[in-house]
Design a protein around this motif. Structure first.
Motif, PDB file in Angstrom:
ATOM      1  N   ARG A 145       5.969   6.341  -8.323  1.00  0.00           N
ATOM      2  CA  ARG A 145       7.086   6.411  -7.223  1.00  0.00           C
ATOM      3  C   ARG A 145       6.474   6.512  -5.770  1.00  0.00           C
ATOM      4  O   ARG A 145       5.494   7.151  -5.725  1.00  0.00           O
ATOM      5  N   ASN A 146       7.122   5.724  -4.990  1.00  0.00           N
ATOM      6  CA  ASN A 146       6.944   6.161  -3.274  1.00  0.00           C
ATOM      7  C   ASN A 146       5.410   6.008  -2.879  1.00  0.00           C
ATOM      8  O   ASN A 146       5.007   6.584  -2.141  1.00  0.00           O
ATOM      9  N   LEU A 147       4.576   5.157  -3.329  1.00  0.00           N
ATOM     10  CA  LEU A 147       3.207   5.088  -3.077  1.00  0.00           C
ATOM     11  C   LEU A 147       3.065   3.583  -2.331  1.00  0.00           C
ATOM     12  O   LEU A 147       3.804   2.594  -2.677  1.00  0.00           O
ATOM     13  N   THR A 148       2.021   3.585  -1.647  1.00  0.00           N
ATOM     14  CA  THR A 148       1.379   2.285  -1.035  1.00  0.00           C
ATOM     15  C   THR A 148       0.087   1.846  -1.712  1.00  0.00           C
ATOM     16  O   THR A 148      -0.582   2.941  -1.749  1.00  0.00           O
ATOM     17  N   ILE A 149       0.081   1.054  -2.537  1.00  0.00           N
ATOM     18  CA  ILE A 149      -1.090   0.888  -3.255  1.00  0.00           C
ATOM     19  C   ILE A 149      -1.657  -0.870  -2.556  1.00  0.00           C
ATOM     20  O   ILE A 149      -0.892  -1.508  -2.684  1.00  0.00           O
ATOM     21  N   ARG A 150      -2.814  -0.646  -1.869  1.00  0.00           N
ATOM     22  CA  ARG A 150      -3.375  -1.999  -1.330  1.00  0.00           C
ATOM     23  C   ARG A 150      -4.790  -2.096  -1.189  1.00  0.00           C
ATOM     24  O   ARG A 150      -5.514  -1.116  -1.560  1.00  0.00           O
ATOM     25  N   ASP A 151      -5.078  -3.281  -0.826  1.00  0.00           N
ATOM     26  CA  ASP A 151      -6.377  -3.639  -0.269  1.00  0.00           C
ATOM     27  C   ASP A 151      -7.683  -3.491  -1.184  1.00  0.00           C
ATOM     28  O   ASP A 151      -8.385  -3.001  -0.882  1.00  0.00           O
ATOM     29  N   SER A 152      -7.357  -4.127  -2.449  1.00  0.00           N
ATOM     30  CA  SER A 152      -8.521  -4.426  -3.413  1.00  0.00           C
ATOM     31  C   SER A 152      -8.972  -5.791  -3.357  1.00  0.00           C
ATOM     32  O   SER A 152      -9.561  -6.604  -4.014  1.00  0.00           O
ATOM     33  N   TYR A 153      -8.339  -6.871  -2.311  1.00  0.00           N
ATOM     34  CA  TYR A 153      -8.726  -7.976  -2.337  1.00  0.00           C
ATOM     35  C   TYR A 153      -9.813  -8.410  -2.073  1.00  0.00           C
ATOM     36  O   TYR A 153     -10.532  -7.770  -1.068  1.00  0.00           O
ATOM     37  N   LYS A 161      -9.669 -14.805  -9.323  1.00  0.00           N
ATOM     38  CA  LYS A 161     -10.065 -15.469 -10.462  1.00  0.00           C
ATOM     39  C   LYS A 161     -11.488 -14.584 -10.793  1.00  0.00           C
ATOM     40  O   LYS A 161     -12.287 -14.669 -12.020  1.00  0.00           O
ATOM     41  N   SER A 162     -12.206 -13.965  -9.864  1.00  0.00           N
ATOM     42  CA  SER A 162     -13.447 -13.352  -9.886  1.00  0.00           C
ATOM     43  C   SER A 162     -13.145 -11.718 -10.092  1.00  0.00           C
ATOM     44  O   SER A 162     -14.022 -11.195 -10.552  1.00  0.00           O
ATOM     45  N   THR A 163     -12.102 -11.032  -9.903  1.00  0.00           N
ATOM     46  CA  THR A 163     -11.809  -9.894 -10.163  1.00  0.00           C
ATOM     47  C   THR A 163     -10.398  -9.593 -11.111  1.00  0.00           C
ATOM     48  O   THR A 163      -9.739 -10.538 -10.967  1.00  0.00           O
ATOM     49  N   ASP A 164     -10.245  -8.391 -11.503  1.00  0.00           N
ATOM     50  CA  ASP A 164      -9.056  -8.074 -12.178  1.00  0.00           C
ATOM     51  C   ASP A 164      -8.379  -6.816 -11.550  1.00  0.00           C
ATOM     52  O   ASP A 164      -7.967  -5.721 -12.185  1.00  0.00           O
ATOM     53  N   PHE A 165      -8.380  -6.677 -10.102  1.00  0.00           N
ATOM     54  CA  PHE A 165      -8.188  -5.593  -9.372  1.00  0.00           C
ATOM     55  C   PHE A 165      -6.475  -5.570  -9.169  1.00  0.00           C
ATOM     56  O   PHE A 165      -6.039  -6.257  -8.009  1.00  0.00           O
ATOM     57  N   ASP A 166      -5.574  -5.244 -10.170  1.00  0.00           N
ATOM     58  CA  ASP A 166      -4.181  -5.060  -9.828  1.00  0.00           C
ATOM     59  C   ASP A 166      -3.969  -3.765  -9.180  1.00  0.00           C
ATOM     60  O   ASP A 166      -4.708  -3.117  -9.036  1.00  0.00           O
ATOM     61  N   ALA A 167      -2.619  -3.612  -8.748  1.00  0.00           N
ATOM     62  CA  ALA A 167      -2.408  -2.390  -8.092  1.00  0.00           C
ATOM     63  C   ALA A 167      -2.144  -1.466  -9.236  1.00  0.00           C
ATOM     64  O   ALA A 167      -2.466  -0.297  -9.440  1.00  0.00           O
ATOM     65  N   GLY A 187      -6.587  -7.611  -5.534  1.00  0.00           N
ATOM     66  CA  GLY A 187      -7.468  -8.434  -6.013  1.00  0.00           C
ATOM     67  C   GLY A 187      -6.917  -9.697  -7.184  1.00  0.00           C
ATOM     68  O   GLY A 187      -7.554 -10.762  -7.094  1.00  0.00           O
ATOM     69  N   ASP A 188      -5.958  -9.108  -7.713  1.00  0.00           N
ATOM     70  CA  ASP A 188      -5.687 -10.089  -8.808  1.00  0.00           C
ATOM     71  C   ASP A 188      -3.904 -10.166  -8.524  1.00  0.00           C
ATOM     72  O   ASP A 188      -3.288 -10.766  -7.486  1.00  0.00           O
ATOM     73  N   GLY A 189      -3.323  -9.358  -9.351  1.00  0.00           N
ATOM     74  CA  GLY A 189      -1.508  -9.350  -9.461  1.00  0.00           C
ATOM     75  C   GLY A 189      -1.489  -8.011  -8.789  1.00  0.00           C
ATOM     76  O   GLY A 189      -2.212  -7.247  -8.661  1.00  0.00           O
TER      77      GLY A 189
END
Length: 662
Positions: A145-153, A161-167, A187-189
């Motif tokens: 809860r209550n988090l920002t998860i960001r910026d592994s793009y 297609k090159s990574t599987d970096f989801d939040a 980076g992905d979903g």
């Protein structure tokens, strides 16, 4: 206190405190306009928006035993990757508070989250940057809860297609609640719920500025049960969400807006019911969306009540899907209100923090206090369900920033009570509740010491319901039940000035039942002076021991004192000099308060060889049958009263103003 009436102890026959008998009176007495008794209104009544911050999951995550996360475990606060990984991956349950921004290294790495965990951002600034929360197969009972998860793009990899970096990614898990988070630029979903995960609720999140927002499935089995409500998908292209082979997918009150401008005729869309999914969409709002909702021929999709604005493409609806109310109750907001509601309430919120429930999460109030982190810097609420809790509670100095909250309709519904007299541990040891920490607030609770002083012959009859030695203590809509020494507002030593604010509350007792050296304001409250069966002296309301260097001791203002004692048998107070300390010079002002006929015509008296005339006792504009202006009743002047207000007593050097909330 160690100084008592010199005369024989007097008791009204059968006057032992019977808790159940007094609670009805406590619930019925409060104060509205000056001198006007009123029934207590439901203090826990909240606006319709209150459930938008509820710390209990709804929807499918609430079924089949429910989702409790780290309830019952220790509360910890983390500020770095190592601590987050340690507690998140532990075998034991934990409530993990993320304070500030945690930068994950190496870039895109996983933080593995094990079963029985709650991970919650502190305020609205908790962040996980460049990393993923990952739930491995078999993980169960997790709240995020209550988090920002960001910026592994990864720059240039729009399709991921090159990574599987989801939040957040999870495979074959059960009972997970994802709530009030912000996901962006990964980076992905943003959120992947995969491979037969079950009993999931995703609520009040923001999915922003990304290609693939939220995917569900990656399985041929049809098992996933998922609730998706009040989420905001903005600046995303696809998977808003995509649901593949879900047994039940219930989407309601979601807002899909500002879709990424893309000429892609297929993979730019809103919601997609894929495979053999049964999907129900209710009261959504779609603005500027291509293919707002669509379904495979093998799937089912029921849509009702949504608003479509500036949309194009598919709007599929076929089959009967399922009826969500066959599984759980829920409240639908009108579709027209969804954009404003979701913009306001989705994503991290300042007011979401850690709430510990008694007895659902912790068996006792003390167990919940013990779970709070030492040197706690952000408020933690201990929500106590209606009931009688026979225990002693101690809030040590190292656990500040607590809210003790009774969740019943009235303060009499939630009672913390014990029955220790001072003879078995001193006055401090007798206290049912002791608060040594700073910045503690108690609301909608009753504190009681039900030691029956009429039934047992003791040398010392003090039996405290409450003792405070912390600063900035607030009691709102609380009750304090006892006889001698009911409520002690104190400080660690004479020249330490602590402050206590009591509002809309009820205090009862007979001998010195509001006492101590803290600067204490009692406002808009009812004080009940109990009869001890005497025709001449039934007791004393106050016994202040204010440091001579402190101009502000006790202020009782805009309140009502009531009593069943005979006329002219009660004192307003006497000066307490603990251990004969000459620098403890009582200061008490009772102003604009209704006084009963039980008050003596000369209401102040000596104590322990110290004259009341050397203390700082005064009245100002009191009224009622017990009010009078005589030579034995010092009256404060109007000019003096201007600098003896609630604000003057509580302001201190830090400008504390708890009354300003009202």
């Amino acid at each position: 206190m160690t100084q008592h009436l010199d005369s024989k102890r007097l008791h009204k026959p059968g006057q032992g405190k019977v808790l159940a008998a007094v609670l009805g009176l406590v619930a019925a007495l409060s104060l509205g306009a000056i001198g006007e008794a009123r029934a207590v209104s439901p203090t826990t009544a909240t606006p319709a928006s209150a459930d938008r911050w509820s710390d209990r999951p709804h929807g499918f995550a609430s079924l089949a035993g429910g989702t409790t996360g780290g309830a019952g475990g220790k509360v910890v606060t983390v500020t770095d990757q190592a601590s987050l990984a340690e507690y998140a991956g532990a075998k034991e349950p934990y409530i993990i508070r993320v304070s500030g921004s945690i930068d994950v290294e190496p870039f895109g790495s996983d933080i593995v989250v094990a079963s029985d965990k709650t991970i919650v951002g502190v305020g609205d600034t908790g962040e996980i940057v460049h990393g993923e929360l990952h739930l491995n197969p078999g993980t169960s009972n997790v709240i995020i809860r209550n988090l920002t998860i960001r910026d592994s793009y990864v720059e240039g990899d729009w399709d991921g297609k090159s990574t599987d970096f989801d939040a957040i990614q999870m495979d074959t898990v059960d009972h997970v609640w994802i709530d009030h988070n912000r996901f962006t630029h990964m980076g992905d979903g943003l959120l992947d719920i995969r491979k037969d995960s079950r009993y999931i609720t995703v609520s009040y999140n923001q999915f922003a500025h990304h290609n693939k927002a939220f995917g569900i499935g990656w399985t041929t089995n049809v098992q996933t049960e998922i609730t998706i409500d009040h989420n905001w998908f903005t600046g995303t292209k696809q998977r808003n969400p995509s649901a593949d082979n879900c047994a039940y997918a219930h989407l309601y009150n979601n807002y899909v807006s500002a879709q990424v401008a893309d000429a892609d005729p297929t993979w730019t869309y809103g919601n997609w019911s894929r495979g053999r999914t049964r999907m129900v969409i209710e009261n959504g709002y779609y603005d500027g969306v291509q293919h707002p909702y669509q379904a495979d021929a093998t799937a089912e999709l029921v849509q009702r009540g949504s608003i479509l604005k500036n949309v194009s493409g598919r709007q599929d609806a076929w089959g009967t899907a399922f009826e969500p109310r066959d599984f759980y109750d829920y409240r639908l907001d009108p579709a027209a209100e969804v954009p404003a509601l979701v913009k306001r309430f989705s994503g991290p919120q300042q007011r979401i923090g850690t709430t510990l429930h008694v007895p659902a999460d912790y068996p006792t109030v003390q167990a919940a206090v013990d779970a709070v982190p030492d040197r706690n810097a952000v408020p933690v609420t201990i929500a106590v369900a209606p009931g009688t809790y026979r225990e002693k509670v101690f809030v040590p100095a190292g656990k500040p920033n607590l809210v003790l909250l009774g969740t019943g309709r009235d303060r009499s519904d939630t009672v913390i009570v014990f029955d220790t007299p001072a003879e078995y541990g001193g006055s401090t040891g007798s206290a049912t509740v002791r608060i040594a920490a700073h910045d503690v607030t108690a609301r909608n609770l009753t504190f009681s010491n039900d030691f029956d002083e009429a039934a047992v012959e003791l040398k010392g009859e003090q039996a405290l319901a409450m003792k405070t030695t912390g600063d900035r203590i607030v009691f709102e809509n609380t009750a304090f039940l006892g006889n001698q020494d009911t409520l002690m507002a104190d400080s660690p030593k004479l020249d330490v000035i602590n402050r206590v604010y009591i509002r809309d509350s009820y205090i009862e007792g007979d001998v010195d039942f509001v006492y101590g050296r803290a600067t204490t304001v009692v406002e808009r409250s009812v004080i009940r002076a109990l009869s001890r069966g005497s025709d001449t002296n039934n007791g004393y309301i106050t016994a202040a021991s204010t440091w001579t260097g402190n101009p502000y001791g006790f202020l009782i203002t805009r309140s009502r004192i009531v009593s069943d004692a005979p006329d002219g048998t009660y004192h307003l107070g006497r000066p307490w000099h603990p251990g004969g300390e000459p620098a403890a010079v009582a200061q008490v002002l009772i102003r604009e308060t209704e006084l009963p006929a039980a008050i003596k015509s000369s209401p102040w008296t000596d104590m322990g060889g110290f004259s009341w005339k050397d203390a700082r006792f005064a009245e100002y504009r009191n009224f009622g049958p017990g009010a009078a202006v005589t030579a034995d009743r010092p009256q404060m002047s109007r000019d003096e009263a201007r600098v003896h207000t609630v604000a003057d007593y509580l302001r201190g050097t830090d400008g504390w103003a708890p009354y300003a909330r009202h």
